[in-house]
Scaffold this motif. Sequence first.
Motif, mmCIF file in Angstrom:
data_model
loop_
_atom_site.group_PDB
_atom_site.id
_atom_site.type_symbol
_atom_site.label_atom_id
_atom_site.label_comp_id
_atom_site.label_asym_id
_atom_site.label_seq_id
_atom_site.Cartn_x
_atom_site.Cartn_y
_atom_site.Cartn_z
ATOM 1 N N THR A 30 1.126 -9.241 3.837
ATOM 2 C CA THR A 30 2.539 -9.845 4.097
ATOM 3 C C THR A 30 3.398 -9.681 2.699
ATOM 4 O O THR A 30 2.785 -9.822 1.763
ATOM 5 N N PRO A 31 4.753 -9.499 2.860
ATOM 6 C CA PRO A 31 5.590 -9.681 1.801
ATOM 7 C C PRO A 31 5.333 -10.923 1.011
ATOM 8 O O PRO A 31 5.002 -12.081 1.506
ATOM 9 N N GLY A 32 5.551 -10.660 -0.426
ATOM 10 C CA GLY A 32 5.474 -11.795 -1.148
ATOM 11 C C GLY A 32 6.644 -12.796 -1.109
ATOM 12 O O GLY A 32 7.584 -12.444 -0.502
ATOM 13 N N PHE A 33 6.227 -14.077 -1.563
ATOM 14 C CA PHE A 33 7.779 -15.002 -1.610
ATOM 15 C C PHE A 33 7.839 -15.817 -2.904
ATOM 16 O O PHE A 33 6.897 -15.938 -3.794
ATOM 17 N N ARG A 34 9.090 -16.141 -3.171
ATOM 18 C CA ARG A 34 9.127 -16.869 -4.484
ATOM 19 C C ARG A 34 9.363 -18.431 -4.120
ATOM 20 O O ARG A 34 9.105 -19.108 -4.958
ATOM 21 N N LEU A 40 -2.883 -12.747 4.472
ATOM 22 C CA LEU A 40 -2.849 -12.816 3.257
ATOM 23 C C LEU A 40 -1.376 -13.103 2.840
ATOM 24 O O LEU A 40 -0.662 -12.311 3.133
ATOM 25 N N ALA A 41 -1.159 -14.232 2.180
ATOM 26 C CA ALA A 41 0.168 -14.999 1.939
ATOM 27 C C ALA A 41 0.150 -15.486 0.490
ATOM 28 O O ALA A 41 -0.893 -15.962 0.098
ATOM 29 N N GLY A 42 1.203 -15.352 -0.367
ATOM 30 C CA GLY A 42 1.319 -15.769 -1.684
ATOM 31 C C GLY A 42 2.447 -15.376 -2.200
ATOM 32 O O GLY A 42 3.356 -14.505 -1.671
ATOM 33 N N PRO A 43 2.891 -15.631 -3.398
ATOM 34 C CA PRO A 43 4.026 -15.418 -4.203
ATOM 35 C C PRO A 43 3.825 -13.647 -4.461
ATOM 36 O O PRO A 43 2.706 -13.081 -4.637
ATOM 37 N N SER A 44 5.286 -13.094 -4.667
ATOM 38 C CA SER A 44 5.131 -11.887 -5.217
ATOM 39 C C SER A 44 4.271 -11.467 -6.362
ATOM 40 O O SER A 44 4.505 -12.547 -7.174
ATOM 41 N N GLY A 45 3.605 -10.605 -6.613
ATOM 42 C CA GLY A 45 2.831 -9.947 -7.600
ATOM 43 C C GLY A 45 1.615 -10.867 -7.751
ATOM 44 O O GLY A 45 0.874 -10.794 -8.899
ATOM 45 N N ALA A 46 1.219 -11.661 -6.768
ATOM 46 C CA ALA A 46 -0.174 -12.283 -6.858
ATOM 47 C C ALA A 46 -1.125 -11.620 -6.701
ATOM 48 O O ALA A 46 -2.572 -11.816 -7.065
ATOM 49 N N GLY A 47 -1.079 -10.143 -6.023
ATOM 50 C CA GLY A 47 -2.222 -9.298 -5.904
ATOM 51 C C GLY A 47 -2.607 -9.211 -4.597
ATOM 52 O O GLY A 47 -4.136 -8.882 -4.263
ATOM 53 N N LYS A 48 -2.013 -9.541 -3.507
ATOM 54 C CA LYS A 48 -2.612 -9.617 -2.367
ATOM 55 C C LYS A 48 -2.646 -8.065 -1.640
ATOM 56 O O LYS A 48 -3.836 -8.055 -1.208
ATOM 57 N N SER A 49 -2.093 -7.156 -1.801
ATOM 58 C CA SER A 49 -2.223 -5.799 -1.563
ATOM 59 C C SER A 49 -3.423 -5.096 -2.623
ATOM 60 O O SER A 49 -4.106 -4.407 -2.104
ATOM 61 N N SER A 50 -3.317 -5.672 -3.764
ATOM 62 C CA SER A 50 -4.304 -4.891 -4.788
ATOM 63 C C SER A 50 -5.777 -5.611 -4.288
ATOM 64 O O SER A 50 -6.773 -4.832 -4.300
#
Length: 165
Positions: free
Chosen positions: A89-93, A35-45
Amino acid sequence: APYEAAGYTVLPTCAISGDGVEELRHELAGRFSVLAGPSGAGKSSLLNAVEPGLGLRVRSVSRKTGKGKHTTTNVHIFPLDEKTFVADTPGFRELGFWRIEPEELPSLFPEFLEYVGECRFTSCRHVPEPGCAVKEAVEAGEIDPGRYESYRRLLEEVEENARRR
């Protein structure tokens, strides 16, 4: 819709309502996924919704900036069963591309593939050249204009990276 038209599998999901979570669980089964994507996209959720026992830490999006907060700081791999693994994964900007040659970029846009060989020039970059089948497909509505603009922006970045090397 543009991604589905390009041939990607798209699964609309919502960690809050549970919409699409069962379909996602089915898609993940038997695979190693990331799971990869911007910070706050909800990957962990979303991972918590797929596997409630994980208990991953989540935070809300910043009210002040409207951007996600870095909650996941390292890559974590979770076994969902003996054949299914998911990396959170950690989010990215911002997403950057390294070591991609400009001539390789069109192959990363599946919707371009049937047109690339039809261009007038074999060295066509699919931007300013006359007789470009990719540009003609965009104009004819066969390739999404937004995806084509993404290609153009990425091509500039990839060409700049190639000049620096």
